[in-house]
Design an enzyme around this catalytic site. Structure first.
Site, short mmCIF file in Angstrom:
data_model
loop_
_atom_site.label_atom_id
_atom_site.label_comp_id
_atom_site.label_asym_id
_atom_site.label_seq_id
_atom_site.Cartn_x
_atom_site.Cartn_y
_atom_site.Cartn_z
N GLY A 67 4.59 -11.80 1.77
CA GLY A 67 4.23 -12.95 0.95
C GLY A 67 5.24 -14.07 1.01
O GLY A 67 5.05 -15.11 0.38
N GLU A 93 -3.29 -21.78 8.28
CA GLU A 93 -4.51 -21.02 8.01
C GLU A 93 -5.29 -21.75 6.94
O GLU A 93 -4.69 -22.38 6.06
CB GLU A 93 -4.18 -19.62 7.48
CG GLU A 93 -3.99 -18.59 8.54
CD GLU A 93 -3.73 -17.20 7.96
OE1 GLU A 93 -3.30 -16.36 8.73
OE2 GLU A 93 -3.95 -16.98 6.75
N HIS A 98 -7.84 -9.43 -2.35
CA HIS A 98 -7.00 -8.80 -1.33
C HIS A 98 -7.46 -7.35 -1.22
O HIS A 98 -7.29 -6.57 -2.15
CB HIS A 98 -5.52 -8.87 -1.74
CG HIS A 98 -4.60 -8.10 -0.81
ND1 HIS A 98 -3.63 -8.71 -0.06
CD2 HIS A 98 -4.51 -6.78 -0.53
CE1 HIS A 98 -2.99 -7.79 0.65
NE2 HIS A 98 -3.51 -6.62 0.38
N GLU A 143 -2.93 -9.44 7.84
CA GLU A 143 -1.78 -8.85 8.53
C GLU A 143 -1.89 -7.34 8.51
O GLU A 143 -2.66 -6.76 7.75
CB GLU A 143 -0.45 -9.30 7.92
CG GLU A 143 -0.21 -8.83 6.50
CD GLU A 143 1.17 -9.27 5.98
OE1 GLU A 143 1.63 -10.36 6.32
OE2 GLU A 143 1.77 -8.50 5.22
N ASN A 157 0.54 -3.93 8.02
CA ASN A 157 1.84 -3.38 7.66
C ASN A 157 2.03 -2.08 8.41
O ASN A 157 1.27 -1.12 8.23
CB ASN A 157 1.93 -3.17 6.16
CG ASN A 157 1.86 -4.50 5.43
OD1 ASN A 157 2.46 -5.48 5.85
ND2 ASN A 157 1.11 -4.54 4.35
N ARG A 163 3.80 0.63 8.45
CA ARG A 163 4.66 1.57 7.73
C ARG A 163 3.85 2.18 6.59
O ARG A 163 2.73 1.76 6.34
CB ARG A 163 5.84 0.82 7.12
CG ARG A 163 5.33 -0.38 6.32
CD ARG A 163 6.38 -1.04 5.49
NE ARG A 163 5.98 -2.35 5.03
CZ ARG A 163 5.16 -2.61 4.03
NH1 ARG A 163 4.60 -1.62 3.36
NH2 ARG A 163 4.85 -3.83 3.69
N VAL A 182 3.79 0.92 -0.35
CA VAL A 182 4.15 1.26 -1.73
C VAL A 182 2.99 1.95 -2.43
O VAL A 182 3.15 2.99 -3.09
CB VAL A 182 4.54 -0.02 -2.52
CG1 VAL A 182 4.72 0.29 -3.99
CG2 VAL A 182 5.79 -0.66 -1.94
N ARG A 201 2.76 -0.75 -10.99
CA ARG A 201 4.16 -0.84 -10.56
C ARG A 201 5.03 -1.16 -11.78
O ARG A 201 4.82 -2.18 -12.44
CB ARG A 201 4.34 -1.94 -9.52
CG ARG A 201 3.60 -1.67 -8.23
CD ARG A 201 4.06 -2.60 -7.14
NE ARG A 201 3.23 -2.48 -5.95
CZ ARG A 201 3.58 -2.92 -4.76
NH1 ARG A 201 4.74 -3.54 -4.59
NH2 ARG A 201 2.77 -2.79 -3.73
#
Lengths: 447, 80
Positions: free
Chosen positions: A165, A200, A208, A289, A291, A293, A296, A339
């Site tokens: 971000g 963009e 999202h 995009e 990620n 990996r 979270v 979170r």
């Protein structure tokens, strides 16, 4: 398994999560730690631990040489990077492989391609996955204005090497765009080491939605359904959910298929996340995009699928083919993740490092807490403010929301303010309860 | 002439420069005015500016660039 010892190149809850997966698979785990983390839970729970430097991240967890040296000295034969820190640094993945160690993640060249926004868009286009209308890298402000005329305002100026971000700025007119491009290039050069930027189209009020994929590098690629991560503040995710509420079944299938196609196109290996923006009015979705990996918010996917994604990462890295086919993966019930950040929601979310003087964690049916913090621990100021993740599961959305409210009511942290009160408020908000929130919702949310 | 010490309001990592390649906010022996930014403290990936709470001349630094600091720690002394 052919690997036997995993160096866990991270800290906090994700390091502990990896240590736990290693233990269950019969693998030895080696933690690394900074000065500030000498007494930390991930160090205490690992089989072994190596001190790698001073407290600041750049002198410890971001110090690739020190982490590699720890891997060598501890006899590790694999390195799991977790998320953040070195996890998406292609040069580190390459150095690990060059040292003869197993990298628990995709190959360095895949990280490199997906980490460069323009290259990633090209991969998506090659896989037939729609991308947000946008430009190539821009030479200057004139090129930007010309590109914006094709794309249509409002636009976002994005750093090609940005991420998480960061490095994203909006512009709504030629005049504003000229100014923003200059600023964005300057900022990108200092923050990311490259001044390359592109445009963009800014979508008005998208959701999202991201799809979890796992690939074995031997032809096996599966998706583990999607997560809705639309509740974001300053482009940082706050509350995640699986499956996405209100998502049309046909759109869900198309998004999951697109994620798998993209992973195949790039030759993906391991667990990864393909992120999309969804226009809920039209059902159109666009790749933003990938990620490369563990994410979270992986627990919500684990709760609805019953999979252990970190164990799958380790098994695939070890050379095993995927132990399951797409049809074996089901999405059951609803999971939410909150979170818990050491931030004060009543004071503009200022970070609140300090001592947790008392702590009571929620429990009972359908409740999972991932944290490395215990009562009496001092949360250091040197790292991310996310100190815990509370995840709940329910057989349906109403039950998951009720369980979330119940668990958040039980959760007590003393000594420092946290974002727990924000989550309590969110679960009473009609928009969140209806599941219709988009990525702009939380920016306008008043505590 | 008397002296005044500026202290850290938050724990974190102290920086004397706005970015690694930039000049320091305040040079040794420089004059500063109340409200001037004299450094940054990085706390949990955010950066907070350290402002001079009085006017004076830098006489002594107690911390180096990139030092870890605690709340209330002396950062710099000004002759006022």
């Amino acid at each position: 398994m052919s690997i036997s010892t995993v160096l866990v190149a991270n800290r906090g809850e994700i390091a502990l999560r990896i240590v736990r997966a290693c233990r269950e698979l019969g693998l030895r785990s080696v933690a690394v730690y900074s000065d500030a983390d000498a007494e930390a839970a991930h160090v205490r729970h690992a089989d072994d631990a190596v001190h790698i430097g001073k407290s600041s991240a750049s002198k410890s967890y971001l110090d690739a040489e020190a982490v590699l040296a720890a891997a060598r000295s501890s006899g590790a034969d694999a390195v799991h990077p977790g998320y953040g820190f070195l996890s998406e640094r292609a040069s580190f993945a390459r150095a690990v492989a060059d040292a003869g160690l197993v990298w628990v993640g995709p190959p360095a060249d895949v990280i490199e391609r997906m980490g460069d926004k323009a290259a990633a868009r090209a991969v998506a286009a090659g896989a037939g996955v729609p991308v947000v209308p946008g430009s190539d890298e821009l030479a200057d402000s004139d090129a930007a204005v010309a590109a914006a005329a094709e794309i249509g305002y409002p636009v976002l100026v994005k750093a090609a090497a940005g991420g998480g971000g960061r490095g994203i700025r909006p512009a709504a007119s030629d005049e504003e765009l000229r100014r923003v491009v200059v600023e964005a290039r300057r900022e990108a050069a200092s923050a990311f080491g490259s001044d390359a930027v592109y445009l963009e189209r800014a979508l008005p009020r998208p959701k999202h939605i991201e799809v979890q994929v796992v690939a074995d590098g031997q032809g096996g690629v599966v998706h583990c359904f999607e997560r809705d991560c639309s509740l974001q503040r300053r482009r940082q995710k706050v509350l995640e959910e699986a499956p996405a509420p209100g998502l049309d079944e046909g759109v869900r299938r198309a998004m999951c298929d697109a994620a798998v196609a993209l992973a195949r196109e790039v030759g993906y290996v391991g667990a990864g996340t393909v992120e999309f923006l969804l226009d809920t009015d039209s059902g159109e979705f666009f790749f933003i995009e990938m990620n490369t990996r563990i994410q979270v918010e992986h627990p919500v996917t684990e709760l609805v699928t019953g999979l252990d994604l970190v164990a799958l990462q380790l098994r695939v890295a070890d050379g095993e083919p995927l132990p399951l086919a797409q049809d074996d993966i089901e999405c059951r019930g609803v999971a939410l993740e909150f979170r818990v950040n050491a931030e004060d929601p009543d004071d503009d979310f200022l970070p609140t490092p300090g001592e947790v003087t008392a702590l009571e964690l929620p429990g009972g049916p359908g409740v999972r807490v991932d944290t490395a913090i215990a009562a009496g621990d001092v949360i250091p100021p040197f790292y991310d403010s996310m100190v815990a993740k509370l995840a709940v599961w329910g057989p349906d959305r109403a039950a998951a929301l009720a369980r979330g409210r119940r668990a958040l009511a039980e959760y007590r942290v003393e000594g420092i303010p946290t974002t727990i009160p924000l989550h309590r408020r969110l679960l009473d908000d009609p928009t969140v309860v209806a599941g219709t929130h988009d990525i702009t919702f939380l920016e306008g949310f008043a505590m | 002439m008397s002296s005044h010490r500026i202290t850290a309001r938050t724990p974190g990592v102290f920086y004397r420069r706005p970015s690694p390649d930039a000049e320091p906010y305040v040079g040794d022996g420089a004059a500063v005015s109340e409200g001037d930014t004299i450094g940054l403290i990085e706390v949990m990936k955010t950066y907070r500016e350290v402002k001079a709470d009085t006017t004076g001349t830098v006489s002594q630094w107690f911390v180096e660039n990139e030092d870890e600091v605690t709340i209330g720690q002396d950062l710099v002394e000004l002759d006022t």
